[in-house]
Design a protein around this motif. Structure first.
Motif, PDB file in Angstrom:
ATOM      1  N   TYR A   1       0.947  -1.364  -0.067  1.00  0.00           N
ATOM      2  CA  TYR A   1      -0.011   0.139  -0.124  1.00  0.00           C
ATOM      3  C   TYR A   1       0.739   1.220  -0.020  1.00  0.00           C
ATOM      4  CZ  TYR A   1       1.205   0.552   5.018  1.00  0.00           C
ATOM      5  OH  TYR A   1       2.069   0.955   5.854  1.00  0.00           O
ATOM      6  N   ARG A   2       0.316   2.384  -0.293  1.00  0.00           N
ATOM      7  CA  ARG A   2       0.836   3.679  -0.184  1.00  0.00           C
ATOM      8  C   ARG A   2       0.657   4.313   1.137  1.00  0.00           C
ATOM      9  NH1 ARG A   2       3.784   4.793  -4.393  1.00  0.00           N
ATOM     10  NH2 ARG A   2       3.146   3.990  -6.574  1.00  0.00           N
ATOM     11  N   ARG A   3       1.683   4.697   1.710  1.00  0.00           N
ATOM     12  CA  ARG A   3       1.321   5.437   3.044  1.00  0.00           C
ATOM     13  C   ARG A   3       0.456   6.563   2.934  1.00  0.00           C
ATOM     14  NH1 ARG A   3       6.952   4.630   6.449  1.00  0.00           N
ATOM     15  NH2 ARG A   3       6.849   2.389   6.460  1.00  0.00           N
ATOM     16  N   GLU A   4       0.752   7.451   2.087  1.00  0.00           N
ATOM     17  CA  GLU A   4      -0.270   8.612   1.854  1.00  0.00           C
ATOM     18  C   GLU A   4      -1.534   8.525   1.210  1.00  0.00           C
ATOM     19  OE1 GLU A   4       2.514   7.998  -1.733  1.00  0.00           O
ATOM     20  OE2 GLU A   4       2.919   8.075   0.246  1.00  0.00           O
ATOM     21  N   ASP A   5      -1.698   7.218   0.775  1.00  0.00           N
ATOM     22  CA  ASP A   5      -2.904   6.810   0.063  1.00  0.00           C
ATOM     23  C   ASP A   5      -4.083   6.212   0.889  1.00  0.00           C
ATOM     24  OD1 ASP A   5      -4.706   6.755  -2.289  1.00  0.00           O
ATOM     25  OD2 ASP A   5      -3.947   4.650  -2.502  1.00  0.00           O
ATOM     26  N   CYS A   6      -3.557   5.240   1.691  1.00  0.00           N
ATOM     27  CA  CYS A   6      -4.743   4.485   2.396  1.00  0.00           C
ATOM     28  C   CYS A   6      -4.174   3.830   3.495  1.00  0.00           C
ATOM     29  CB  CYS A   6      -5.302   3.522   1.439  1.00  0.00           C
ATOM     30  SG  CYS A   6      -4.258   2.593   0.570  1.00  0.00           S
ATOM     31  N   PRO A   7      -3.379   4.388   4.509  1.00  0.00           N
ATOM     32  CA  PRO A   7      -2.619   3.693   5.480  1.00  0.00           C
ATOM     33  C   PRO A   7      -3.796   3.080   6.624  1.00  0.00           C
ATOM     34  CG  PRO A   7      -2.398   6.078   5.891  1.00  0.00           C
ATOM     35  CD  PRO A   7      -2.867   5.788   4.418  1.00  0.00           C
ATOM     36  N   GLY A   8      -4.756   3.723   6.670  1.00  0.00           N
ATOM     37  CA  GLY A   8      -6.046   3.531   7.474  1.00  0.00           C
ATOM     38  C   GLY A   8      -6.670   1.850   7.039  1.00  0.00           C
ATOM     39  N   HIS A   9      -6.742   2.063   5.908  1.00  0.00           N
ATOM     40  CA  HIS A   9      -7.296   0.812   5.166  1.00  0.00           C
ATOM     41  C   HIS A   9      -6.432  -0.382   5.343  1.00  0.00           C
ATOM     42  CE1 HIS A   9      -9.540   4.056   3.483  1.00  0.00           C
ATOM     43  NE2 HIS A   9     -10.794   3.135   3.525  1.00  0.00           N
ATOM     44  N   ALA A  10      -5.130  -0.193   5.036  1.00  0.00           N
ATOM     45  CA  ALA A  10      -4.319  -1.317   5.032  1.00  0.00           C
ATOM     46  C   ALA A  10      -4.094  -1.742   6.553  1.00  0.00           C
ATOM     47  CB  ALA A  10      -2.848  -0.741   4.687  1.00  0.00           C
ATOM     48  N   GLY A  11      -4.212  -0.913   7.405  1.00  0.00           N
ATOM     49  CA  GLY A  11      -3.880  -1.128   8.795  1.00  0.00           C
ATOM     50  C   GLY A  11      -4.996  -2.059   9.345  1.00  0.00           C
ATOM     51  N   ARG A  12      -6.419  -1.813   8.994  1.00  0.00           N
ATOM     52  CA  ARG A  12      -7.373  -2.346   9.507  1.00  0.00           C
ATOM     53  C   ARG A  12      -7.450  -3.699   8.657  1.00  0.00           C
ATOM     54  NH1 ARG A  12      -9.567   2.695   9.137  1.00  0.00           N
ATOM     55  NH2 ARG A  12     -10.647   2.489   7.169  1.00  0.00           N
ATOM     56  N   LEU A  13      -7.107  -3.937   7.392  1.00  0.00           N
ATOM     57  CA  LEU A  13      -6.788  -5.050   6.672  1.00  0.00           C
ATOM     58  C   LEU A  13      -6.008  -5.937   7.545  1.00  0.00           C
ATOM     59  CD1 LEU A  13      -7.790  -6.913   4.368  1.00  0.00           C
ATOM     60  CD2 LEU A  13      -5.984  -5.665   3.104  1.00  0.00           C
ATOM     61  N   PHE A  14      -4.804  -5.432   7.815  1.00  0.00           N
ATOM     62  CA  PHE A  14      -3.846  -6.035   8.643  1.00  0.00           C
ATOM     63  C   PHE A  14      -4.302  -6.903   9.895  1.00  0.00           C
ATOM     64  CE2 PHE A  14      -0.390  -5.706  11.729  1.00  0.00           C
ATOM     65  CZ  PHE A  14       0.639  -6.716  11.334  1.00  0.00           C
ATOM     66  N   ASP A  15      -4.834  -5.912  10.761  1.00  0.00           N
ATOM     67  CA  ASP A  15      -5.446  -6.350  12.011  1.00  0.00           C
ATOM     68  C   ASP A  15      -6.436  -7.423  11.828  1.00  0.00           C
ATOM     69  OD1 ASP A  15      -4.076  -4.254  13.272  1.00  0.00           O
ATOM     70  OD2 ASP A  15      -5.562  -3.166  13.370  1.00  0.00           O
ATOM     71  N   ARG A  16      -7.127  -7.406  10.686  1.00  0.00           N
ATOM     72  CA  ARG A  16      -8.079  -8.574  10.570  1.00  0.00           C
ATOM     73  C   ARG A  16      -7.447  -9.605  10.041  1.00  0.00           C
ATOM     74  NH1 ARG A  16     -14.055  -6.534   9.232  1.00  0.00           N
ATOM     75  NH2 ARG A  16     -14.032  -4.932  11.070  1.00  0.00           N
ATOM     76  N   LEU A  17      -6.624  -9.573   9.282  1.00  0.00           N
ATOM     77  CA  LEU A  17      -6.087 -10.671   8.586  1.00  0.00           C
ATOM     78  C   LEU A  17      -5.018 -11.393   9.621  1.00  0.00           C
ATOM     79  CD1 LEU A  17      -5.053  -9.761   5.174  1.00  0.00           C
ATOM     80  CD2 LEU A  17      -6.827 -11.258   5.692  1.00  0.00           C
ATOM     81  N   ARG A  18      -4.326 -10.696  10.584  1.00  0.00           N
ATOM     82  CA  ARG A  18      -3.568 -10.957  11.658  1.00  0.00           C
ATOM     83  C   ARG A  18      -4.449 -11.886  12.631  1.00  0.00           C
ATOM     84  NH1 ARG A  18      -0.430  -6.713  15.094  1.00  0.00           N
ATOM     85  NH2 ARG A  18      -2.255  -6.464  15.511  1.00  0.00           N
ATOM     86  N   THR A  19      -5.592 -11.386  12.915  1.00  0.00           N
ATOM     87  CA  THR A  19      -6.406 -11.920  13.816  1.00  0.00           C
ATOM     88  C   THR A  19      -7.035 -13.513  13.192  1.00  0.00           C
ATOM     89  OG1 THR A  19      -7.245  -9.969  14.949  1.00  0.00           O
ATOM     90  CG2 THR A  19      -8.755 -11.958  15.062  1.00  0.00           C
ATOM     91  N   ARG A  20      -7.271 -13.448  11.982  1.00  0.00           N
ATOM     92  CA  ARG A  20      -7.710 -14.754  11.471  1.00  0.00           C
ATOM     93  C   ARG A  20      -6.630 -15.726  11.314  1.00  0.00           C
ATOM     94  NH1 ARG A  20     -12.007 -17.775   9.663  1.00  0.00           N
ATOM     95  NH2 ARG A  20     -11.376 -18.553   7.531  1.00  0.00           N
ATOM     96  N   PHE A  21      -5.187 -15.261  10.892  1.00  0.00           N
ATOM     97  CA  PHE A  21      -4.530 -16.141  10.411  1.00  0.00           C
ATOM     98  C   PHE A  21      -3.302 -16.278  11.373  1.00  0.00           C
ATOM     99  CE2 PHE A  21      -6.545 -15.003   6.236  1.00  0.00           C
ATOM    100  CZ  PHE A  21      -7.024 -16.284   6.055  1.00  0.00           C
ATOM    101  N   GLY A  22      -3.128 -15.279  12.159  1.00  0.00           N
ATOM    102  CA  GLY A  22      -1.914 -15.274  13.174  1.00  0.00           C
ATOM    103  C   GLY A  22      -1.047 -14.264  12.796  1.00  0.00           C
ATOM    104  N   ALA A  23      -0.238 -13.916  13.846  1.00  0.00           N
ATOM    105  CA  ALA A  23       0.515 -12.513  13.568  1.00  0.00           C
ATOM    106  C   ALA A  23       1.848 -12.785  12.664  1.00  0.00           C
ATOM    107  CB  ALA A  23       1.006 -12.490  15.132  1.00  0.00           C
ATOM    108  N   HIS A  24       2.493 -13.994  12.675  1.00  0.00           N
ATOM    109  CA  HIS A  24       3.314 -14.257  11.742  1.00  0.00           C
ATOM    110  C   HIS A  24       2.912 -14.581  10.343  1.00  0.00           C
ATOM    111  CE1 HIS A  24       5.865 -13.903  15.093  1.00  0.00           C
ATOM    112  NE2 HIS A  24       5.310 -14.915  15.760  1.00  0.00           N
ATOM    113  N   SER A  25       1.607 -14.660   9.970  1.00  0.00           N
ATOM    114  CA  SER A  25       1.274 -15.118   8.653  1.00  0.00           C
ATOM    115  C   SER A  25       0.928 -13.903   7.597  1.00  0.00           C
ATOM    116  CB  SER A  25       0.131 -15.823   8.735  1.00  0.00           C
ATOM    117  OG  SER A  25       0.370 -17.052   9.294  1.00  0.00           O
ATOM    118  N   VAL A  26       0.996 -12.700   8.364  1.00  0.00           N
ATOM    119  CA  VAL A  26       0.678 -11.420   7.617  1.00  0.00           C
ATOM    120  C   VAL A  26       1.768 -10.370   7.776  1.00  0.00           C
ATOM    121  CG1 VAL A  26      -1.066  -9.724   7.218  1.00  0.00           C
ATOM    122  CG2 VAL A  26      -1.757 -12.004   8.190  1.00  0.00           C
ATOM    123  N   PHE A  27       2.383  -9.756   6.674  1.00  0.00           N
ATOM    124  CA  PHE A  27       3.460  -8.693   6.725  1.00  0.00           C
ATOM    125  C   PHE A  27       2.834  -7.562   6.267  1.00  0.00           C
ATOM    126  CE2 PHE A  27       6.566  -6.206   4.682  1.00  0.00           C
ATOM    127  CZ  PHE A  27       7.823  -6.304   5.588  1.00  0.00           C
TER     128      PHE A  27
END
Length: 99
Positions: free
Chosen positions: A8-34
């Motif tokens: 993702y581009r930090r100046e474009d959609c960091p909030g969306h990427a961050g929420r996606l990261f949180d959800r995926l990490r919860t679903r698949f585990g902390a070490h499964s998402v970068f």
């Protein structure tokens, strides 16, 4: 290494990427998402860390916001046209690996 790489581009959609990261990490585990802000420690070579993560991921999610393709650098040039643009390199590397 992570199964999912979030690009993702930090100046474009960091909030969306961050929420996606949180959800995926919860679903698949902390070490499964970068995501760069959580996956690269201080002092680590940013480019090497990205290449390693993209080089070993199973999925690359490109989070594309409204300014993703039109984002410009300090000189006013479109960042996507720069062969050294991190997002361009991330996606190109993933495509070369058929990810």
């Amino acid at each position: 290494m992570p199964g999912v790489f979030i690009s993702y581009r930090r100046e474009d959609c960091p909030g969306h990427a961050g929420r996606l990261f949180d959800r995926l990490r919860t679903r698949f585990g902390a070490h499964s998402v970068f995501i760069d802000v959580a996956g690269i420690e201080a002092g680590v070579d940013f480019v090497v860390a990205l290449e390693t993560a993209v080089g070993s991921c199973d999925v690359l999610l490109a989070v594309i916001g409204r300014e993703w393709a039109t984002s410009v650098d300090r000189s006013g040039r479109r960042r996507l046209d720069d062969p050294n643009d991190f997002l361009r390199l991330e996606i190109a590397t993933a495509l070369k690996r058929n990810v």
